[in-house]
Design an enzyme around this catalytic site. Sequence first.
Site, PDB file in Angstrom:
ATOM      1  CB  ILE A 230      -0.784  -4.443   8.410  1.00  0.00           C
ATOM      2  CG1 ILE A 230       0.103  -3.416   7.691  1.00  0.00           C
ATOM      3  CG2 ILE A 230      -2.216  -3.943   8.509  1.00  0.00           C
ATOM      4  CD1 ILE A 230      -0.296  -3.164   6.248  1.00  0.00           C
ATOM      5  N   GLY A 483       7.224   7.285   1.867  1.00  0.00           N
ATOM      6  CA  GLY A 483       6.858   5.885   2.051  1.00  0.00           C
ATOM      7  C   GLY A 483       7.758   4.976   1.248  1.00  0.00           C
ATOM      8  CD  GLU A 486       2.320   0.239  -2.000  1.00  0.00           C
ATOM      9  OE1 GLU A 486       1.562  -0.206  -2.870  1.00  0.00           O
ATOM     10  OE2 GLU A 486       2.085   1.273  -1.353  1.00  0.00           O
TER      11      GLU A 486
END
Length: 520
Positions: A230, A483, A486
């Site tokens: 994405i 990760g 975010e």
Amino acid sequence: GGAFGSKGPMTPRTAIVAVAAKRLGRPVRCVTSRMQAFGTQTYRAETRHRIRIGAGKDGRITAFAHEGWEVTSRPDPYVVGGTSATGRMYDYGSVLTHVSLVQADRNTPGYMRSPPETPYVYALENAMDEMAVALGMDPVEFRRINEPKAEPIGKKPFSSRSLIQCYEQAANAFGWAKRDPKVGAMRDGDWLIGMGCATAIYPTAVAPCAARVRLTSDGDVRVQCGSHEIGTGVRTVAAQMASERLGVSIDKVTVEMGDSSLPPAPVSGGSISTASVCSAVLKACDAIRAKLSAGATAEGGPLAGSHNEELDLDGGKLAARGGASAKIEDVFKAMQIGAIEEYAEFAPKGATPEAVKKLYAGQSEFHGGDQDEDSVKYAFGAEFVEVRINSYTREIRVPRIVGAFAAGRIMNTRTARSQLMGGMIWGIGQALHEATEVDRRYARYVNRDLQDYLVPVNADIRDLQVILVPEVDHAVNPAGVKGLGELGNVGTAAAVASAVYHATGKRIRDLPIRIDQLIA
């Protein structure tokens, strides 16, 4: 098009299109205008917070309470619930958290980058800044004093926690030591200067994933995984992992993704793609390495006398610690094969026995964060912001922002910086621009286009610096990846609010921070 949460949950129109396509036996497309999208899509739920902090004169927190209220629709009990992160942020002593849903005549909220952490951490970090001011203490020092050795609720250790290192590196790069702590004391002509900081936090999650890797005798590698690219660079990091584990140059690696016929991967959300995909690719590559090593050291193999040694694979060669080496193509000849292909299923610690089976059915299990029994797994960061506010018009500008982040192994510094930079820019938008206005008489959104719904543009973003703090954490997943997609969005708005207070003496709790709030 679009990602970063807006396409994560199932919406009514998605189901309607699927039913129509199934009944008609042909593709069906639902086209909505931008104005219609505001009423048919999800949005970040409005939240209200009450935070209470008790601390001694030495700055040590003794009690912490965070209560949250969230708007949701009548039929769907969608909950954000960001107290899982805020309740574990610092060494609080005693902790009380509570979240209540407020059902209203609204469409159902949904995910928007860093869904739980963004609004809840904004409230917490505002309170931390306010408490530091009340104590007459530097906000960075206040956080340092309350740095926990273990999370305060379950007393579990952090798998790794480099928050103080983030604060040290970001503060040094920002020039925090030059800040005059007195409110309104820093000026440049007609402009009031404010400086603020805040913590960023995001749970480190990982999900089951499958991958297929094929290595041929000429050193070509093909990686197959059903993950979605994405724009975050998952193809790149998957290729890097295969290149590293199989000892070939990255231009020899081909990655195939985005097809339902490929081994399944979890949803591209929750900052889990790099950790999940790379863990599965690593597992498949290690299976290939094991077969190559066995073939090379078997009787008649080019390294037959090195069967007790650990073999390295690099530059298209298998090398024994004793110095003997063999080209991959010679190992393949000895094995009388032209390729090795391995399919691997990765299931993280805590996954159910049906985890991969559920993955094939389109369901993802998330594991990590505060769920594991042995430790709490989070990525951390520290963000510093300078604001300039015109003393006459109260126009707000953000000329400088520095963020330092620790997120385990960084697979690719370029894509990591891009992700964190995008998150910080989005945080500036949250702080100063973005809001959906509702006409309460007619239950309609007023600013339903890009003319009236404001987002940051190039002119709003000046000097933005991202620092990647080295961190090793083998407990989070086999790839050692936390990760970070975010993470960069979480602390920005609170750092802006802290800087606004430092410049003006006005404590703004509602977002976005607008000129009229500073004129009164």
